[in-house]
Design an enzyme around this catalytic site. Sequence first.
Site, PDB file in Angstrom:
ATOM      1  N   GLY A  28      12.558   6.476 -22.010  1.00  0.00           N
ATOM      2  CA  GLY A  28      11.472   6.038 -22.889  1.00  0.00           C
ATOM      3  C   GLY A  28      10.582   7.197 -23.284  1.00  0.00           C
ATOM      4  O   GLY A  28      10.745   7.828 -24.334  1.00  0.00           O
ATOM      5  N   THR A  29       9.615   7.527 -22.413  1.00  0.00           N
ATOM      6  CA  THR A  29       8.582   8.519 -22.734  1.00  0.00           C
ATOM      7  C   THR A  29       9.159   9.820 -23.286  1.00  0.00           C
ATOM      8  O   THR A  29       8.686  10.341 -24.299  1.00  0.00           O
ATOM      9  CB  THR A  29       7.757   8.835 -21.459  1.00  0.00           C
ATOM     10  OG1 THR A  29       7.158   7.623 -21.000  1.00  0.00           O
ATOM     11  CG2 THR A  29       6.674   9.858 -21.742  1.00  0.00           C
TER      12      THR A  29
ATOM     13  N   GLY B 214      11.006   7.986 -15.847  1.00  0.00           N
ATOM     14  CA  GLY B 214      10.771   9.383 -15.480  1.00  0.00           C
ATOM     15  C   GLY B 214      11.886  10.355 -15.804  1.00  0.00           C
ATOM     16  O   GLY B 214      11.898  11.465 -15.263  1.00  0.00           O
TER      17      GLY B 214
ATOM     18  N   LYS C 220      14.886  -7.154 -17.193  1.00  0.00           N
ATOM     19  CA  LYS C 220      14.119  -5.908 -17.055  1.00  0.00           C
ATOM     20  C   LYS C 220      12.958  -6.181 -16.104  1.00  0.00           C
ATOM     21  O   LYS C 220      12.095  -7.032 -16.374  1.00  0.00           O
ATOM     22  CB  LYS C 220      13.602  -5.421 -18.403  1.00  0.00           C
ATOM     23  CG  LYS C 220      12.841  -4.105 -18.251  1.00  0.00           C
ATOM     24  CD  LYS C 220      12.758  -3.336 -19.535  1.00  0.00           C
ATOM     25  CE  LYS C 220      12.066  -2.004 -19.318  1.00  0.00           C
ATOM     26  NZ  LYS C 220      12.036  -1.213 -20.537  1.00  0.00           N
TER      27      LYS C 220
ATOM     28  N   CYS D 285       6.570  -7.191 -18.948  1.00  0.00           N
ATOM     29  CA  CYS D 285       5.598  -6.488 -19.798  1.00  0.00           C
ATOM     30  C   CYS D 285       4.188  -6.650 -19.209  1.00  0.00           C
ATOM     31  O   CYS D 285       3.718  -7.771 -19.032  1.00  0.00           O
ATOM     32  CB  CYS D 285       5.634  -7.017 -21.230  1.00  0.00           C
ATOM     33  SG  CYS D 285       4.405  -6.191 -22.264  1.00  0.00           S
TER      34      CYS D 285
ATOM     35  N   ASN E  45       0.826   3.212 -22.030  1.00  0.00           N
ATOM     36  CA  ASN E  45       0.926   2.358 -23.209  1.00  0.00           C
ATOM     37  C   ASN E  45       0.449   0.956 -22.915  1.00  0.00           C
ATOM     38  O   ASN E  45       0.621   0.431 -21.807  1.00  0.00           O
ATOM     39  CB  ASN E  45       2.372   2.351 -23.751  1.00  0.00           C
ATOM     40  CG  ASN E  45       3.188   1.179 -23.245  1.00  0.00           C
ATOM     41  OD1 ASN E  45       3.069   0.066 -23.773  1.00  0.00           O
ATOM     42  ND2 ASN E  45       3.992   1.398 -22.209  1.00  0.00           N
ATOM     43  N   SER E  46      -0.171   0.390 -23.934  1.00  0.00           N
ATOM     44  CA  SER E  46      -0.472  -1.039 -23.906  1.00  0.00           C
ATOM     45  C   SER E  46      -0.172  -1.565 -25.305  1.00  0.00           C
ATOM     46  O   SER E  46      -1.057  -2.041 -26.016  1.00  0.00           O
ATOM     47  CB  SER E  46      -1.934  -1.296 -23.530  1.00  0.00           C
ATOM     48  OG  SER E  46      -2.130  -2.701 -23.485  1.00  0.00           O
ATOM     49  N   MET E  47       1.082  -1.435 -25.676  1.00  0.00           N
ATOM     50  CA  MET E  47       1.478  -1.764 -27.050  1.00  0.00           C
ATOM     51  C   MET E  47       1.348  -3.259 -27.350  1.00  0.00           C
ATOM     52  O   MET E  47       1.053  -3.651 -28.464  1.00  0.00           O
ATOM     53  CB  MET E  47       2.932  -1.360 -27.289  1.00  0.00           C
ATOM     54  CG  MET E  47       3.311  -0.027 -26.672  1.00  0.00           C
ATOM     55  SD  MET E  47       3.375   1.276 -27.846  1.00  0.00           S
ATOM     56  CE  MET E  47       4.825   0.839 -28.718  1.00  0.00           C
TER      57      MET E  47
ATOM     58  N   LYS F  80      13.831  -2.835 -29.444  1.00  0.00           N
ATOM     59  CA  LYS F  80      12.504  -3.185 -28.924  1.00  0.00           C
ATOM     60  C   LYS F  80      12.577  -4.627 -28.412  1.00  0.00           C
ATOM     61  O   LYS F  80      13.307  -5.458 -28.965  1.00  0.00           O
ATOM     62  CB  LYS F  80      11.492  -3.081 -30.075  1.00  0.00           C
ATOM     63  CG  LYS F  80      10.090  -3.561 -29.743  1.00  0.00           C
ATOM     64  CD  LYS F  80       9.344  -2.603 -28.858  1.00  0.00           C
ATOM     65  CE  LYS F  80       7.988  -3.170 -28.425  1.00  0.00           C
ATOM     66  NZ  LYS F  80       7.395  -2.407 -27.322  1.00  0.00           N
TER      67      LYS F  80
ATOM     68  N   SER G  55       7.324   0.076 -17.082  1.00  0.00           N
ATOM     69  CA  SER G  55       6.214   0.982 -16.733  1.00  0.00           C
ATOM     70  C   SER G  55       5.443   0.436 -15.518  1.00  0.00           C
ATOM     71  O   SER G  55       5.514  -0.760 -15.202  1.00  0.00           O
ATOM     72  CB  SER G  55       5.274   1.125 -17.932  1.00  0.00           C
ATOM     73  OG  SER G  55       4.748  -0.135 -18.286  1.00  0.00           O
TER      74      SER G  55
HETATM   75  C1  SIN Z   1       4.795  -3.154 -24.867  1.00  0.00           C
HETATM   76  O1  SIN Z   1       5.159  -3.447 -26.024  1.00  0.00           O
HETATM   77  O2  SIN Z   1       3.686  -3.514 -24.435  1.00  0.00           O
HETATM   78  C2  SIN Z   1       5.675  -2.317 -24.007  1.00  0.00           C
HETATM   79  C3  SIN Z   1       6.866  -3.047 -23.573  1.00  0.00           C
HETATM   80  C4  SIN Z   1       6.815  -3.485 -22.154  1.00  0.00           C
HETATM   81  O3  SIN Z   1       6.020  -2.987 -21.365  1.00  0.00           O
HETATM   82  O4  SIN Z   1       7.601  -4.339 -21.766  1.00  0.00           O
END
Ligand code: SIN
Length: 308
Positions: free
Chosen positions: A270-271, A249, A163, A128, A69-71, A45, A194
């Site tokens: 990922g997904t 994807g 990334k 992110c 996601n909005s982790m 992560k 994403s």
């Molecule tokens: C996140 O933890 O928000 C997802 C990781 C990312 O989008 O880089």
Amino acid sequence: MCSLVTRFRSLILHNPISNAAGVFGTHTDELDQMFRTHSGLMVTKSATLGSRVGNKWPAYWENSQISVNSMGLPNNGIEYYVDYIRDLPEGKPCILSIANIDNEQTADILQYINELDYIKYPEINVSCPNIEGKEQLAYDYEGLEYFLTNILDKNYTKPYGLKLPPYFDPVHIDLVSDIIESHPNIVFLTCINSVGNVLHIDIDTESSVIIPKSGLGGLGGDYILPIALSNVYQFKKRLPHIDIIGCGGIRSGEDVFKHILVGATFVQIGTHLNRKGLGSIERIAEELRSIMNKKGYQTLDDFRGHYK
Ligand code: SIN
């Protein structure tokens, strides 16, 4: 019988499949599960200097096609992942992913890992979309150049990767490629994170499927495959000497084949792993092998980058 063996810089991988840093790999038990799979390598992560709880839940949603996601980068802090990699048995490389949310904190992380031989090719996440009020650094070209010159180059002296978020205009790919070319320690790009800030609405509740950022989150899953392929293709064409890691994807061997065809060295998933479990890695590898056998390709190099 064809071979899926992949060379990534000094690493030899027995196949070109990894997890992605986004939604899996926060805890050591998840990383341990990943270590035991059929994958060629793995990634942690994205870590920050200290631990973070991330955004309010629900911050992740998926159906059979997409995820949102909005982790907000929940993670256990850099030392947790560095120590995990230090103690890993031989057999599968693990890439350290680092999230930049604060230049000074990232500088501290980079100074710390610069001395550690067991950390190879860290992936710096500059994309992110889920930190409230904070622009994705890789969309701020001046900020990105400043970060690479004054934070990366000054504190980290070994090869690393970035990334990146998706870009939607070739002019932007040219701009970012020019920046990357002037930083020779950048040896790989992971394309793509994403697709940020989408809105998926639940008709019953008349609201978003996730809570943070007023319901806006990063889109993953099937719909982003063509966007990911376009980014892998364009960056590889622009920067042929750099490894491009395809991410976005992927749910089948056919999808991996397409990523490699447009130039990916290996892929991250990922997904689909989140939805279907890590067991699908073996199936996807077998599907890739079967496509290669049908087409008469012996190695990945027989078709890598051969998009017509
Ligand atoms: C996140 O933890 O928000 C997802 C990781 C990312 O989008 O880089």
